[in-house]
Design an enzyme around this catalytic site. Structure first.
Site, PDB file in Angstrom:
ATOM      1  N   ILE A 173      92.670  39.979 -88.282  1.00 30.25           N
ATOM      2  CA  ILE A 173      93.205  39.332 -87.164  1.00 30.25           C
ATOM      3  C   ILE A 173      94.328  38.489 -87.760  1.00 30.25           C
ATOM      4  CG2 ILE A 173      92.569  37.853 -85.387  1.00 30.25           C
ATOM      5  CD1 ILE A 173      90.042  39.380 -84.977  1.00 30.25           C
TER       6      ILE A 173
ATOM      7  N   SER B 127      93.770  39.463 -94.298  1.00 36.61           N
ATOM      8  CA  SER B 127      93.571  40.781 -93.607  1.00 36.61           C
ATOM      9  C   SER B 127      93.347  40.438 -92.365  1.00 36.61           C
ATOM     10  CB  SER B 127      92.158  41.360 -94.317  1.00 36.61           C
ATOM     11  OG  SER B 127      90.980  40.621 -94.046  1.00 36.61           O
TER      12      SER B 127
ATOM     13  N   SER C  45      83.796  34.604 -81.194  1.00 36.90           N
ATOM     14  CA  SER C  45      83.567  35.958 -80.837  1.00 36.90           C
ATOM     15  C   SER C  45      83.015  35.962 -79.613  1.00 36.90           C
ATOM     16  CB  SER C  45      82.656  36.367 -81.951  1.00 36.90           C
ATOM     17  OG  SER C  45      82.109  37.654 -81.939  1.00 36.90           O
TER      18      SER C  45
ATOM     19  N   TYR D 277      74.997  35.501 -87.744  1.00 36.61           N
ATOM     20  CA  TYR D 277      76.531  35.484 -87.287  1.00 36.61           C
ATOM     21  C   TYR D 277      76.659  35.150 -85.772  1.00 36.61           C
ATOM     22  CZ  TYR D 277      81.001  37.543 -86.156  1.00 36.61           C
ATOM     23  OH  TYR D 277      82.321  37.648 -85.905  1.00 36.61           O
TER      24      TYR D 277
ATOM     25  N   LYS E 273      78.501  31.812 -84.617  1.00 38.18           N
ATOM     26  CA  LYS E 273      79.610  31.709 -83.636  1.00 38.18           C
ATOM     27  C   LYS E 273      79.191  30.882 -82.366  1.00 38.18           C
ATOM     28  CE  LYS E 273      82.561  34.218 -85.883  1.00 38.18           C
ATOM     29  NZ  LYS E 273      83.858  33.619 -86.416  1.00 38.18           N
TER      30      LYS E 273
HETATM   31  P1  NAI Z   1      88.410  40.831 -91.943  1.00 40.10           P
HETATM   32  O1  NAI Z   1      87.325  40.655 -92.708  1.00 40.10           O
HETATM   33  O2  NAI Z   1      89.657  41.608 -92.063  1.00 40.10           O
HETATM   34  O3  NAI Z   1      89.099  39.253 -92.157  1.00 40.10           O
HETATM   35  C1  NAI Z   1      88.336  37.820 -92.353  1.00 40.10           C
HETATM   36  C2  NAI Z   1      89.345  36.974 -93.167  1.00 40.10           C
HETATM   37  O4  NAI Z   1      88.506  35.935 -93.721  1.00 40.10           O
HETATM   38  C3  NAI Z   1      89.656  37.620 -94.639  1.00 40.10           C
HETATM   39  O5  NAI Z   1      91.134  37.237 -94.739  1.00 40.10           O
HETATM   40  C4  NAI Z   1      88.909  37.096 -95.698  1.00 40.10           C
HETATM   41  O6  NAI Z   1      89.488  36.755 -96.835  1.00 40.10           O
HETATM   42  C5  NAI Z   1      88.704  35.656 -94.973  1.00 40.10           C
HETATM   43  N1  NAI Z   1      87.600  34.690 -95.602  1.00 40.10           N
HETATM   44  C6  NAI Z   1      86.393  35.232 -95.570  1.00 40.10           C
HETATM   45  N2  NAI Z   1      85.487  34.074 -96.227  1.00 40.10           N
HETATM   46  C7  NAI Z   1      86.368  33.379 -96.671  1.00 40.10           C
HETATM   47  C8  NAI Z   1      86.230  32.001 -97.167  1.00 40.10           C
HETATM   48  N3  NAI Z   1      85.160  31.533 -97.762  1.00 40.10           N
HETATM   49  N4  NAI Z   1      87.365  31.199 -97.449  1.00 40.10           N
HETATM   50  C9  NAI Z   1      88.595  31.548 -96.998  1.00 40.10           C
HETATM   51  N5  NAI Z   1      88.842  32.837 -96.196  1.00 40.10           N
HETATM   52  C10 NAI Z   1      87.661  33.701 -96.203  1.00 40.10           C
HETATM   53  O7  NAI Z   1      87.847  40.419 -90.344  1.00 40.10           O
HETATM   54  P2  NAI Z   1      88.405  40.209 -89.135  1.00 40.10           P
HETATM   55  O8  NAI Z   1      87.999  40.783 -87.906  1.00 40.10           O
HETATM   56  O9  NAI Z   1      89.972  39.987 -89.408  1.00 40.10           O
HETATM   57  O10 NAI Z   1      88.051  38.370 -89.014  1.00 40.10           O
HETATM   58  C11 NAI Z   1      88.775  37.378 -88.538  1.00 40.10           C
HETATM   59  C12 NAI Z   1      87.999  36.610 -87.638  1.00 40.10           C
HETATM   60  O11 NAI Z   1      87.706  37.146 -86.506  1.00 40.10           O
HETATM   61  C13 NAI Z   1      86.315  36.155 -88.352  1.00 40.10           C
HETATM   62  O12 NAI Z   1      86.254  34.586 -88.140  1.00 40.10           O
HETATM   63  C14 NAI Z   1      85.652  37.150 -87.364  1.00 40.10           C
HETATM   64  O13 NAI Z   1      84.268  36.548 -87.294  1.00 40.10           O
HETATM   65  C15 NAI Z   1      86.317  36.955 -86.079  1.00 40.10           C
HETATM   66  N6  NAI Z   1      85.906  38.168 -85.165  1.00 40.10           N
HETATM   67  C16 NAI Z   1      86.222  39.254 -85.365  1.00 40.10           C
HETATM   68  C17 NAI Z   1      85.903  40.309 -84.548  1.00 40.10           C
HETATM   69  C18 NAI Z   1      86.073  41.853 -84.792  1.00 40.10           C
HETATM   70  O14 NAI Z   1      85.673  42.669 -84.266  1.00 40.10           O
HETATM   71  N7  NAI Z   1      86.981  42.087 -86.019  1.00 40.10           N
HETATM   72  C19 NAI Z   1      85.219  39.964 -83.580  1.00 40.10           C
HETATM   73  C20 NAI Z   1      85.002  38.920 -83.154  1.00 40.10           C
HETATM   74  C21 NAI Z   1      85.341  37.731 -84.109  1.00 40.10           C
END
Ligand code: NAI
Length: 264
Positions: free
Chosen positions: A15, A13, A142, A155, A159
């Site tokens: 990013i 999902s 982040s 968090y 990070k």
């Molecule tokens: P999201 O919730 O859509 O995606 C998170 C992804 O990580 C998903 O595919 C989920 O299944 C996977 N995941 C979670 N726990 C897991 C595990 N134990 N093993 C394998 N996969 C796992 O959110 P998003 O925004 O796409 O997040 C991606 C990255 O970006 C994260 O590291 C998040 O902290 C970082 N981030 C996001 C920001 C935002 O505003 N959306 C801002 C700054 C950083």
């Protein structure tokens, strides 16, 4: 140039998915990892719609907290594609809860997923890259890895930890031909707040205003894709005021502390 292999965690999902779709347009071999295989299949379909051959995609479900499974996963990728050119440690989970209310189990989970999982997979991939004296490792950190904000004590701690780990790793391995990139997103429109941990460890379940007003995820992926191709060491990406926090923290930390307190 031989076809590159890019491994993205958290590819089911947000990013990670958008980045996979962007790399698909570039014709790279893709390894898609997250816990939910059905969602990874959906992302794989999106990648083939973008023009990638199905045999250039490996769906490799994994939980980054399952350290024991990671060396086997690395071997599966090498058996399939021969090399790992870029690993994007993108899996992550956020938090929406005040410290005073938050269970210790929530802090442990944030550290396990957002820090230890990234370190464990990186360590499993590193010997292959060191042997080739070539490779690129990225982590989605982040703005919360540079600035402390309310409702995210765990968090922000996690990070900040990955920023430190990957900056230090870069200093160790750059002369061995390995590039390290830290991706520093601000608010990006994904399910991050919906999936964030509340005080009791349950999902927060809502898209909050910060995320609703954030940058479009495909726009984010385009910026990150180009910066990774250019092997940038640090990749800030976002469009809102939160990006200014990065330099305010450096030049006027007292101002930043007042601004973040006002968000409480
Ligand atoms: P999201 O919730 O859509 O995606 C998170 C992804 O990580 C998903 O595919 C989920 O299944 C996977 N995941 C979670 N726990 C897991 C595990 N134990 N093993 C394998 N996969 C796992 O959110 P998003 O925004 O796409 O997040 C991606 C990255 O970006 C994260 O590291 C998040 O902290 C970082 N981030 C996001 C920001 C935002 O505003 N959306 C801002 C700054 C950083």
């Amino acid at each position: 140039m031989p076809t590159q292999t890019v491994w993205i965690t958290g590819a089911s999902s947000g990013i990670g998915e958008a980045l996979a779709a962007r790399f698909a347009r570039d014709g790279t071999n893709l390894v898609l990892s997250a816990r939910r295989e059905n969602e990874l299949k959906r992302v794989a379909d999106r990648c083939t719609d973008a023009g990638l051959d199905r045999d250039q995609i490996l769906i490799l479900p994994l939980d980054v907290t399952d350290w024991d499974a990671l060396p086997g996963a690395v071997q599966t990728v090498l058996d399939t594609f021969g090399t790992i050119d870029l690993l994007v440690n993108n899996a992550g989970v956020s938090q929406r809860s005040l410290c005073k209310d938050t269970d210790m189990a929530v802090y442990r989970k944030l550290m396990d997923v957002d820090v230890m999982g990234q370190i464990a997979l990186t360590k499993a991939v590193l010997p292959h890259m060191l042997e080739r004296r070539d490779g690129h490792i990225a982590v989605t950190a982040s703005v919360a890895g540079k600035v402390g904000v309310p409702q995210r004590t765990g968090y922000c701690a996690a990070k900040h930890a990955v920023m430190g780990f990957f900056d230090a790793l870069r200093a160790e391995v750059e002369d061995d031909g390995i590039h390290v990139s830290t991706i520093v997103p601000g608010f990006i429109r994904t399910d991050i707040s919906r999936n964030a941990l509340a005080a009791d460890g349950k999902a927060f379940g809502k898209v909050d205003d910060d995320i609703a007003g954030g940058m479009d995820v495909d726009e984010c992926a385009e910026v990150v894709f180009n910066a990774l191709k250019a092997r940038k060491r640090e990749i800030p990406v976002g469009k809102g005021k939160e990006m200014a926090a990065l330099w305010v923290k450096r030049i006027a930390p007292e101002v930043l502390f007042k601004l973040t307190k006002a968000r409480n």
